[in-house]
Write a protein that holds these residues in place. Structure first.
Motif, short mmCIF file in Angstrom:
data_model
loop_
_atom_site.label_atom_id
_atom_site.label_comp_id
_atom_site.label_asym_id
_atom_site.label_seq_id
_atom_site.Cartn_x
_atom_site.Cartn_y
_atom_site.Cartn_z
N SER A 1 -8.52 -27.61 -28.81
CA SER A 1 -9.79 -28.23 -28.43
C SER A 1 -10.20 -27.83 -27.02
CB SER A 1 -9.65 -29.76 -28.53
OG SER A 1 -10.82 -30.40 -28.10
N GLY A 2 -9.23 -27.79 -26.10
CA GLY A 2 -9.53 -27.44 -24.72
C GLY A 2 -9.98 -26.01 -24.56
N LEU A 3 -9.33 -25.10 -25.27
CA LEU A 3 -9.74 -23.69 -25.20
C LEU A 3 -11.19 -23.53 -25.66
CD1 LEU A 3 -6.57 -21.89 -26.59
CD2 LEU A 3 -7.46 -21.73 -24.25
N ASP A 4 -11.55 -24.23 -26.72
CA ASP A 4 -12.93 -24.16 -27.19
C ASP A 4 -13.89 -24.79 -26.18
OD1 ASP A 4 -12.11 -22.90 -29.51
OD2 ASP A 4 -12.11 -24.73 -30.71
N ALA A 5 -13.46 -25.90 -25.58
CA ALA A 5 -14.34 -26.65 -24.68
C ALA A 5 -14.69 -25.86 -23.42
CB ALA A 5 -13.70 -27.98 -24.29
N VAL A 6 -13.73 -25.07 -22.92
CA VAL A 6 -13.98 -24.33 -21.67
C VAL A 6 -14.14 -22.83 -21.92
CG1 VAL A 6 -12.70 -26.06 -20.37
CG2 VAL A 6 -11.52 -23.97 -21.10
N ASP A 7 -14.26 -22.45 -23.20
CA ASP A 7 -14.38 -21.04 -23.57
C ASP A 7 -13.26 -20.24 -22.89
OD1 ASP A 7 -15.40 -18.80 -24.81
OD2 ASP A 7 -16.93 -18.42 -23.29
N GLY A 8 -12.01 -20.71 -23.12
CA GLY A 8 -10.89 -20.22 -22.34
C GLY A 8 -9.98 -19.22 -23.02
N GLN B 1 -11.86 -36.79 -21.99
CA GLN B 1 -12.94 -37.23 -21.11
C GLN B 1 -14.01 -36.15 -20.94
OE1 GLN B 1 -13.56 -40.26 -19.77
NE2 GLN B 1 -11.82 -41.03 -20.93
N LEU B 2 -13.58 -34.89 -20.93
CA LEU B 2 -14.56 -33.81 -20.85
C LEU B 2 -15.51 -33.87 -22.04
CD1 LEU B 2 -15.73 -31.20 -19.67
CD2 LEU B 2 -13.90 -29.94 -20.85
N HIS B 3 -14.97 -34.03 -23.24
CA HIS B 3 -15.82 -34.15 -24.43
C HIS B 3 -16.71 -35.39 -24.34
CE1 HIS B 3 -14.35 -30.81 -26.78
NE2 HIS B 3 -13.09 -31.20 -26.63
N HIS B 4 -16.13 -36.49 -23.86
CA HIS B 4 -16.90 -37.74 -23.76
C HIS B 4 -18.12 -37.56 -22.86
CE1 HIS B 4 -17.79 -42.02 -23.31
NE2 HIS B 4 -17.90 -41.78 -22.01
N PHE B 5 -17.91 -37.03 -21.67
CA PHE B 5 -19.03 -36.93 -20.73
C PHE B 5 -20.02 -35.84 -21.12
CE2 PHE B 5 -16.21 -39.49 -18.06
CZ PHE B 5 -17.12 -40.44 -17.61
N ARG B 6 -19.57 -34.82 -21.82
CA ARG B 6 -20.51 -33.82 -22.31
C ARG B 6 -21.44 -34.40 -23.37
NH1 ARG B 6 -17.24 -28.05 -22.89
NH2 ARG B 6 -17.34 -27.50 -20.67
N ASN B 7 -20.93 -35.37 -24.13
CA ASN B 7 -21.73 -35.96 -25.21
C ASN B 7 -22.40 -37.27 -24.80
OD1 ASN B 7 -21.15 -33.97 -27.24
ND2 ASN B 7 -19.08 -34.79 -27.34
N ALA B 8 -22.20 -37.69 -23.57
CA ALA B 8 -22.77 -38.96 -23.11
C ALA B 8 -24.29 -38.83 -22.96
CB ALA B 8 -22.15 -39.35 -21.78
N PRO B 9 -25.02 -39.92 -23.17
CA PRO B 9 -26.49 -39.86 -23.02
C PRO B 9 -26.92 -39.58 -21.59
CG PRO B 9 -25.73 -42.12 -23.39
CD PRO B 9 -24.57 -41.24 -23.65
N GLU B 10 -26.11 -39.99 -20.63
CA GLU B 10 -26.40 -39.71 -19.22
C GLU B 10 -25.44 -38.64 -18.73
OE1 GLU B 10 -26.34 -41.88 -14.81
OE2 GLU B 10 -25.86 -43.03 -16.63
N LYS B 11 -25.97 -37.53 -18.23
CA LYS B 11 -25.14 -36.45 -17.73
C LYS B 11 -24.81 -36.71 -16.26
CE LYS B 11 -25.55 -34.53 -21.70
NZ LYS B 11 -24.48 -34.76 -22.69
N ILE B 12 -23.53 -36.77 -15.96
CA ILE B 12 -23.06 -37.06 -14.61
C ILE B 12 -22.35 -35.81 -14.09
CG2 ILE B 12 -21.63 -38.58 -13.19
CD1 ILE B 12 -21.88 -40.67 -15.44
N PRO B 13 -23.00 -35.04 -13.21
CA PRO B 13 -22.42 -33.77 -12.77
C PRO B 13 -21.02 -33.89 -12.20
CG PRO B 13 -24.72 -33.90 -12.14
CD PRO B 13 -24.36 -35.25 -12.68
N TYR B 14 -20.78 -34.93 -11.39
CA TYR B 14 -19.44 -35.08 -10.80
C TYR B 14 -18.38 -35.22 -11.89
CZ TYR B 14 -15.39 -37.22 -8.60
OH TYR B 14 -14.11 -37.49 -8.21
#
Length: 205
Positions: free
Chosen positions: A164-171, A107-120
């Motif tokens: 994937s998660g480590l890359d997504a959050v620079d972890g 879901q993190l990847h989905h919302f990062r790539n979504a056309p509408e950015k939803i901060p929550y």
């Protein structure tokens, strides 16, 4: 002969890695999920949910990555203890991935790539992804492998989503034991073969 239907996603990598680890012969068919072919009637006979991965094992279908790995482990007697605490731990960490890191990091990847950015939504899924990666980090501070014993299906299940998660959050710096565990798994011969086969098959499409 096992027929594997999969794609080059974290979920799609798991059964390829498993099959390479246990050494069973298989034929792999890539299902390009960007085309929607997985929602068509022919594929729904293999997985009624219209998702990858799925297998046909001598005509019997198995879908959902966790079910596939458990089936293959029990079929071969490999990568899942037959009983005892390590079996329970391996199964628990397998389903930790199914209900935790996969959905949240996905879901993190989905919302990062979504056309509408939803901060929550972005904050919720990044925070939860970090929390779940922290759970894995804590486990791996005390154990080489997630079962507490040998390398198992639990490690295969969690590997691709953790990477994937480590890359997504620079972890990588925040979760050093998890990062080292991902690196160790990535260095396994079976894992290298699996990822190379997926890459080559996609390039041939």
């Amino acid at each position: 002969m096992i027929e594997l239907y999969t794609w080059t996603t974290p979920n799609g990598e798991k059964p390829v890695i498993m099959l390479e680890e246990i050494g069973l012969p298989y034929e792999m068919a890539l299902v390009d999920i960007s085309t929607g072919i997985q929602k068509q009637a022919a594929f729904l006979e293999i997985n009624p949910n219209g998702r990858i991965p799925a297998i046909s094992d001598d005509g019997e279908r198995v879908f959902e990555s966790g079910a596939i790995l458990i089936h293959l482990a029990e079929k071969t007697g490999k990568l899942l203890p037959k009983d005892g605490r390590e079996r329970m731990e391996a199964l628990s960490w397998t389903f930790f991935q199914v209900g935790g890191t996969g959905p949240m990091i996905g879901q993190l990847h989905h919302f990062r790539n979504a056309p509408e950015k939803i901060p929550y939504a972005l904050k919720r899924y990044e925070d939860e992804s970090r929390r779940l990666l922290g759970v894995l980090e804590s486990r791996l501070q005390r154990n080489d492998w997630l079962s507490g014993g040998d390398y198992s299906i639990a490690d295969i299940m969690n590997f691709s989503w953790a990477r994937s998660g480590l890359d997504a959050v620079d972890g990588h710096a925040t979760f050093p034991m998890l990062a080292k565990w991902v690196e160790r798994i990535g260095e396994r011969d079976a894992v290298k073969r699996a990822l190379a086969k997926l890459k080559a098959a996609k390039a041939d499409l």
